[in-house]
Design an enzyme around this catalytic site. Structure first.
Site, PDB file in Angstrom:
ATOM      1  N   LYS A 130     -44.036  46.887 137.668  1.00  0.00           N
ATOM      2  CA  LYS A 130     -43.181  46.275 138.572  1.00  0.00           C
ATOM      3  C   LYS A 130     -43.575  46.811 140.211  1.00  0.00           C
ATOM      4  CE  LYS A 130     -39.145  47.491 139.857  1.00  0.00           C
ATOM      5  NZ  LYS A 130     -37.691  47.550 139.751  1.00  0.00           N
TER       6      LYS A 130
ATOM      7  N   ASP B  78     -37.782  42.218 138.606  1.00  0.00           N
ATOM      8  CA  ASP B  78     -36.742  43.303 138.681  1.00  0.00           C
ATOM      9  C   ASP B  78     -35.640  42.511 137.930  1.00  0.00           C
ATOM     10  OD1 ASP B  78     -35.712  41.363 140.452  1.00  0.00           O
ATOM     11  OD2 ASP B  78     -35.575  42.822 142.062  1.00  0.00           O
TER      12      ASP B  78
END
Length: 215
Positions: free
Chosen positions: A120, A138
Site C-alpha cells: 500500500k 486502504d
C-alpha cells in the site's frame, strides 16, 4: 456493475474534484514516503502535525539519521506505534543512503524492500510522487469498492487488481484519491451519507441510508 456505470461514477468524481491529491503534507518524494510510513493506523491530520515539526529540522535521510532515534521519537510520539515506526524510519533512511544514493527509488520492488513499507505504501509513493497509475487499497477504498460494486473483492489485493482492470484508463491516475476521499467523507463506515452522495443513483449498495429527518 457495468462499464457505463463505472465511467459515469468517475466522470462525476472528476467533475467535482478535477485535481485530487493526498491530504498528507509533503514537498519531496522522501517526505511523502516518511509521511505514508507514519500514517499506518494513524490519521493524516495527526501525521501532518508531527511532520510540520519534524521536516523543518530534518527532511532528508541523512538529516534524520543525524537526529538519532530518540530525538526522532520526540517528534513523532503523538502518532500510534511510534516506537516501531521510528525504528523503521531510521532503517529506511540508512537503506536509502546505502543502496539508492539517498533518493527514493522509483521501483515497487525497491520500495517494498524498505523497512515498514508494504504494498500500500509503495503504491501511494509510486502514484503520488512519481505519477504512476497505481491504486493503494486502504480500508476506505476497500469499503467503497465493495459497497458500491465498483470492484468487489475478498481482500485488498483482489480489489486492487479489479480496480486496475475495471477503472477506465483515463481515470486510473487519480482513482486512488477520489475513492479515498469518497470513503473518508461520504461513504463512511457505519452510516454512509447516501442522501448526500453524488453517485448514489449508480451505486449497488442496497441498504442506502435515508436522509435524516428534519426537526
Amino acid at each position: 456493475m457495468n462499464p457505463a456505470k463505472r465511467l459515469e461514477i468517475f466522470t462525476r468524481l472528476r467533475a467535482a474534484n478535477p485535481h485530487p491529491t493526498t491530504e498528507l503534507d509533503y514537498t519531496t518524494p522522501f517526505e511523502l514516503l516518511i509521511a505514508v510510513l507514519l500514517s499506518a493506523q494513524a490519521t493524516d491530520v495527526g501525521v501532518n502535525k508531527a511532520t510540520r515539526r519534524l521536516y523543518p529540522v530534518a527532511n532528508t535521510p541523512a538529516a534524520i539519521l543525524a537526529l538519532g532515534i530518540d530525538e526522532l521519537k520526540s517528534y513523532i510520539q503523538t502518532i500510534g506505534l511510534y516506537h516501531t515506526k521510528a525504528k523503521n524510519v531510521m532503517a529506511t533512511c540508512q537503506m536509502l543512503i546505502d543502496l539508492h544514493g539517498g533518493e527514493v527509488p522509483h521501483s515497487r520492488e525497491a520500495l517494498e524492500a524498505l523497512p515498514g513499507v508494504g504494498r500500500k505504501t509503495a503504491n501511494v509513493v509510486l502514484n503520488t510522487a512519481f505519477g504512476d497509475p497505481t491504486i493503494a487499497v486502504d480500508t476506505h477504498i476497500f469499503r467503497v469498492s465493495n459497497r458500491t460494486g465498483i470492484a468487489p473483492g475478498k481482500d485488498v489485493v483482489e480489489v486492487e487488481q479489479k480496480l486496475l482492470k475495471f477503472v477506465p484508463k483515463e481515470f486510473l491516475q487519480d482513482a486512488h484519491h477520489w475513492l479515498i476521499l469518497h470513503g473518508r467523507y461520504t461513504c463512511i463506515a457505519r452510516k454512509p451519507l447516501c442522501w448526500n452522495c453524488m453517485i448514489a443513483d449508480l451505486c449497488d449498495y442496497k441498504s442506502k441510508t435515508p436522509a435524516p429527518a428534519v426537526k
